[in-house]
Design an enzyme around this catalytic site. Structure first.
Site, PDB file in Angstrom:
ATOM      1  N   TYR A 188      32.695  48.444  26.916  1.00  0.00           N
ATOM      2  CA  TYR A 188      32.576  48.182  28.355  1.00  0.00           C
ATOM      3  C   TYR A 188      31.178  47.633  28.661  1.00  0.00           C
ATOM      4  O   TYR A 188      30.169  48.310  28.450  1.00  0.00           O
ATOM      5  CB  TYR A 188      32.845  49.445  29.186  1.00  0.00           C
ATOM      6  CG  TYR A 188      34.283  49.960  29.095  1.00  0.00           C
ATOM      7  CD1 TYR A 188      35.288  49.222  28.463  1.00  0.00           C
ATOM      8  CD2 TYR A 188      34.641  51.183  29.647  1.00  0.00           C
ATOM      9  CE1 TYR A 188      36.598  49.691  28.387  1.00  0.00           C
ATOM     10  CE2 TYR A 188      35.951  51.657  29.577  1.00  0.00           C
ATOM     11  CZ  TYR A 188      36.917  50.899  28.938  1.00  0.00           C
ATOM     12  OH  TYR A 188      38.212  51.371  28.861  1.00  0.00           O
ATOM     13  N   ARG A 198      38.876  42.243  41.465  1.00  0.00           N
ATOM     14  CA  ARG A 198      38.940  42.131  40.011  1.00  0.00           C
ATOM     15  C   ARG A 198      39.730  40.918  39.519  1.00  0.00           C
ATOM     16  O   ARG A 198      39.285  40.185  38.652  1.00  0.00           O
ATOM     17  CB  ARG A 198      39.549  43.407  39.395  1.00  0.00           C
ATOM     18  CG  ARG A 198      39.612  43.285  37.877  1.00  0.00           C
ATOM     19  CD  ARG A 198      40.279  44.465  37.226  1.00  0.00           C
ATOM     20  NE  ARG A 198      39.535  45.700  37.460  1.00  0.00           N
ATOM     21  CZ  ARG A 198      39.944  46.876  36.980  1.00  0.00           C
ATOM     22  NH1 ARG A 198      41.051  46.946  36.254  1.00  0.00           N
ATOM     23  NH2 ARG A 198      39.254  47.960  37.217  1.00  0.00           N
ATOM     24  N   GLY A 247      40.090  53.862  38.636  1.00  0.00           N
ATOM     25  CA  GLY A 247      38.953  52.943  38.624  1.00  0.00           C
ATOM     26  C   GLY A 247      38.679  52.584  40.068  1.00  0.00           C
ATOM     27  O   GLY A 247      39.596  52.588  40.894  1.00  0.00           O
ATOM     28  N   GLN A 297      37.608  53.063  48.241  1.00  0.00           N
ATOM     29  CA  GLN A 297      38.793  53.022  47.362  1.00  0.00           C
ATOM     30  C   GLN A 297      39.004  54.386  46.709  1.00  0.00           C
ATOM     31  O   GLN A 297      40.121  54.924  46.670  1.00  0.00           O
ATOM     32  CB  GLN A 297      38.607  51.978  46.256  1.00  0.00           C
ATOM     33  CG  GLN A 297      38.530  50.547  46.752  1.00  0.00           C
ATOM     34  CD  GLN A 297      38.201  49.563  45.637  1.00  0.00           C
ATOM     35  OE1 GLN A 297      37.884  49.967  44.508  1.00  0.00           O
ATOM     36  NE2 GLN A 297      38.259  48.283  45.938  1.00  0.00           N
TER      37      GLN A 297
HETATM   38  P1  NDP Z   1      43.339  50.561  38.264  1.00  0.00           P
HETATM   39  O1  NDP Z   1      44.562  49.886  37.805  1.00  0.00           O
HETATM   40  O2  NDP Z   1      43.477  51.678  39.226  1.00  0.00           O
HETATM   41  O3  NDP Z   1      42.384  49.434  38.876  1.00  0.00           O
HETATM   42  C1  NDP Z   1      41.172  49.798  39.500  1.00  0.00           C
HETATM   43  C2  NDP Z   1      40.680  48.646  40.357  1.00  0.00           C
HETATM   44  O4  NDP Z   1      41.606  48.356  41.400  1.00  0.00           O
HETATM   45  C3  NDP Z   1      39.373  48.996  41.057  1.00  0.00           C
HETATM   46  O5  NDP Z   1      38.245  48.797  40.228  1.00  0.00           O
HETATM   47  C4  NDP Z   1      39.426  48.081  42.264  1.00  0.00           C
HETATM   48  O6  NDP Z   1      39.105  46.767  41.811  1.00  0.00           O
HETATM   49  C5  NDP Z   1      40.906  48.159  42.632  1.00  0.00           C
HETATM   50  N1  NDP Z   1      41.231  49.304  43.509  1.00  0.00           N
HETATM   51  C6  NDP Z   1      41.328  50.620  43.145  1.00  0.00           C
HETATM   52  N2  NDP Z   1      41.680  51.387  44.185  1.00  0.00           N
HETATM   53  C7  NDP Z   1      41.811  50.560  45.246  1.00  0.00           C
HETATM   54  C8  NDP Z   1      42.152  50.770  46.602  1.00  0.00           C
HETATM   55  N3  NDP Z   1      42.452  51.989  47.059  1.00  0.00           N
HETATM   56  N4  NDP Z   1      42.195  49.695  47.444  1.00  0.00           N
HETATM   57  C9  NDP Z   1      41.908  48.452  46.983  1.00  0.00           C
HETATM   58  N5  NDP Z   1      41.566  48.195  45.698  1.00  0.00           N
HETATM   59  C10 NDP Z   1      41.515  49.232  44.829  1.00  0.00           C
HETATM   60  O7  NDP Z   1      42.538  51.185  37.040  1.00  0.00           O
HETATM   61  P2  NDP Z   1      41.647  50.495  35.899  1.00  0.00           P
HETATM   62  O8  NDP Z   1      42.269  49.262  35.385  1.00  0.00           O
HETATM   63  O9  NDP Z   1      40.244  50.419  36.399  1.00  0.00           O
HETATM   64  O10 NDP Z   1      41.743  51.603  34.780  1.00  0.00           O
HETATM   65  C11 NDP Z   1      41.150  52.885  34.984  1.00  0.00           C
HETATM   66  C12 NDP Z   1      40.318  53.249  33.777  1.00  0.00           C
HETATM   67  O11 NDP Z   1      41.145  53.264  32.619  1.00  0.00           O
HETATM   68  C13 NDP Z   1      39.201  52.264  33.401  1.00  0.00           C
HETATM   69  O12 NDP Z   1      38.049  52.420  34.168  1.00  0.00           O
HETATM   70  C14 NDP Z   1      38.971  52.638  31.956  1.00  0.00           C
HETATM   71  O13 NDP Z   1      38.214  53.821  31.875  1.00  0.00           O
HETATM   72  C15 NDP Z   1      40.386  52.908  31.471  1.00  0.00           C
HETATM   73  N6  NDP Z   1      40.974  51.723  30.817  1.00  0.00           N
HETATM   74  C16 NDP Z   1      41.290  51.839  29.478  1.00  0.00           C
HETATM   75  C17 NDP Z   1      41.815  50.795  28.778  1.00  0.00           C
HETATM   76  C18 NDP Z   1      42.155  50.973  27.334  1.00  0.00           C
HETATM   77  O14 NDP Z   1      42.460  49.980  26.653  1.00  0.00           O
HETATM   78  N7  NDP Z   1      42.105  52.176  26.813  1.00  0.00           N
HETATM   79  C19 NDP Z   1      42.039  49.480  29.418  1.00  0.00           C
HETATM   80  C20 NDP Z   1      41.718  49.469  30.831  1.00  0.00           C
HETATM   81  C21 NDP Z   1      41.216  50.565  31.482  1.00  0.00           C
HETATM   82  P3  NDP Z   1      38.491  45.601  42.767  1.00  0.00           P
HETATM   83  O15 NDP Z   1      37.859  46.243  43.950  1.00  0.00           O
HETATM   84  O16 NDP Z   1      37.537  44.876  41.914  1.00  0.00           O
HETATM   85  O17 NDP Z   1      39.658  44.748  43.130  1.00  0.00           O
END
Ligand code: NDP
Length: 327
Positions: A54, A230, A286, A292
């Site tokens: 990351y 994102r 995330g 959020q």
């Molecule tokens: P999500 O699918 O929940 O996406 C999170 C993103 O969505 C935020 O960063 C934000 O992005 C947007 N978001 C979240 N909540 C809201 C809301 N209420 N209203 C509007 N936009 C919102 O989870 P992640 O993809 O971040 O995954 C969570 C965690 O899982 C990661 O941080 C990581 O630790 C892990 N992970 C592990 C992986 C693996 O291969 N093992 C791969 C991916 C993630 P924005 O504001 O930029 O639009």
């Protein structure tokens, strides 16, 4: 906050946890990262997820600095790292699951996160170039050395996880306890079908990622989201290509209406749907903004709204239930 056992292990993680992919050390300022971490901890979240890859290590550095600045007793939170992709270096010694990289990556993560041990350490992907024995032995030895408490996998097949268990059993080693798969309304097969036997036989726990499909399941891409989201980031155009399509957006629209009928919001509904699955140990959140996280932390409260009837309405909209094999 409710706590759930991580598979058959004795460790109990909060049903919501918090990860730093894309955000820490990259998309957001460190001050915002600190605020998010505080909100998570204050809400009862006890697991913070990270990985060597990351922001090429910067995410772990930021989290480590922030954790060190807080006076939270070490026995009140867990932190993870993941090994496989490397922290920027692309040489064969700098990535993969061979003993050299797994050990060096662990040492680097401990330094960046400023901790004496990693509570959870994941093999971020399977490594077809390294014998499974070598990885299982290395993880076992890191546990013996007190540098890691629980090890697991991410996006491994059920067969790979069982292979690791067979080797561990043969040599009396500690096997993988948890898997970190993607799981959300649009990506279901591994969690709902492929791992079914693994839950029952070896007691696999799951720390599921992208519960909102990177933000698709908030509904904001149906409303022409602002530029700082994102799926509009240049380096993630490959992900936008997979996720943002007419079919998905049409389903999101209908799910948003359903959330409205239930008097809640789509992010909360989508997260509650993940929490409803008893094979999910913890849902990794995330967030790039405090509001959020604030919203998402409300998800457990609406799980009771997911009655059989509501689940059937969701299933009808999604129309993507993975088929179970016939025996
Ligand atoms: P999500 O699918 O929940 O996406 C999170 C993103 O969505 C935020 O960063 C934000 O992005 C947007 N978001 C979240 N909540 C809201 C809301 N209420 N209203 C509007 N936009 C919102 O989870 P992640 O993809 O971040 O995954 C969570 C965690 O899982 C990661 O941080 C990581 O630790 C892990 N992970 C592990 C992986 C693996 O291969 N093992 C791969 C991916 C993630 P924005 O504001 O930029 O639009």
């Amino acid at each position: 906050m409710e706590y759930r056992r991580l598979g058959r292990s004795g460790l109990q993680l909060s049903e919501l946890s918090f990860g730093s992919w894309i955000t820490f050390g990259n998309q957001i300022e460190d001050g915002t990262s600190g605020r998010l971490l505080d909100m998570a901890y204050d809400a009862g979240i006890n697991f913070f997820d990270n990985a060597e890859t990351y922001a090429d290590g910067a995410s772990e550095e930021v989290m480590g600095r922030l954790l060190a600045q807080r006076d939270w007793p070490r026995d009140t939170w867990c932190v993870s790292s993941k090994v496989f992709f490397g922290a920027g270096g692309k040489l064969p010694t700098q990535r993969g699951l061979h003993r050299k990289h797994v050990v060096e990556a662990c040492h680097d993560a401990l330094k960046r996160l400023r901790v004496d041990y990693l509570d959870l350490y994941f093999c971020h992907r399977p490594d077809k170039q390294t014998p499974m024995e070598e990885t299982v032995w290395t993880m076992h030895q890191l546990i013996q050395q007190g540098k890691v408490l629980y090890w697991g996998t991410s996006e491994w097949s059920a067969a790979e996880i069982m292979d690791a268990h067979r080797i561990a059993e043969r040599h009396n080693l500690i096997g993988p306890v948890m898997e970190q798969p993607q799981y959300n309304m649009f990506v279901r097969r591994k969690v709902e079908v492929e791992y079914q036997d693994v839950y029952r036989t070896v007691g696999l726990g799951t720390t599921i990622w992208s519960p909102l499909a990177s933000g698709l399941l908030t509904g904001k891409y149906n409303r022409g989201a602002s530029a700082d989201v994102r799926l509009k980031r240049d380096e993630l155009s490959w992900l936008a290509d997979i996720v943002l399509n007419e079919k998905n957006l049409a389903k999101v629209e209908r799910l948003g209406d359903l959330a409205g009928d239930l008097g809640t919001t789509l992010p909360k509904l989508a997260l509650a749907w993940c929490l409803k699955n008893p094979d999910v140990s913890t849902v990794l959140l995330g967030a790039s903004k405090p509001e959020q996280l604030e919203e998402n932390l409300g998800a457990p409260a609406i799980v009771p709204l997911l009655t059989e009837d509501v689940m059937a309405r969701i299933e009808e909209i999604l129309d993507n239930a993975p088929a179970h094999p016939e025996y």
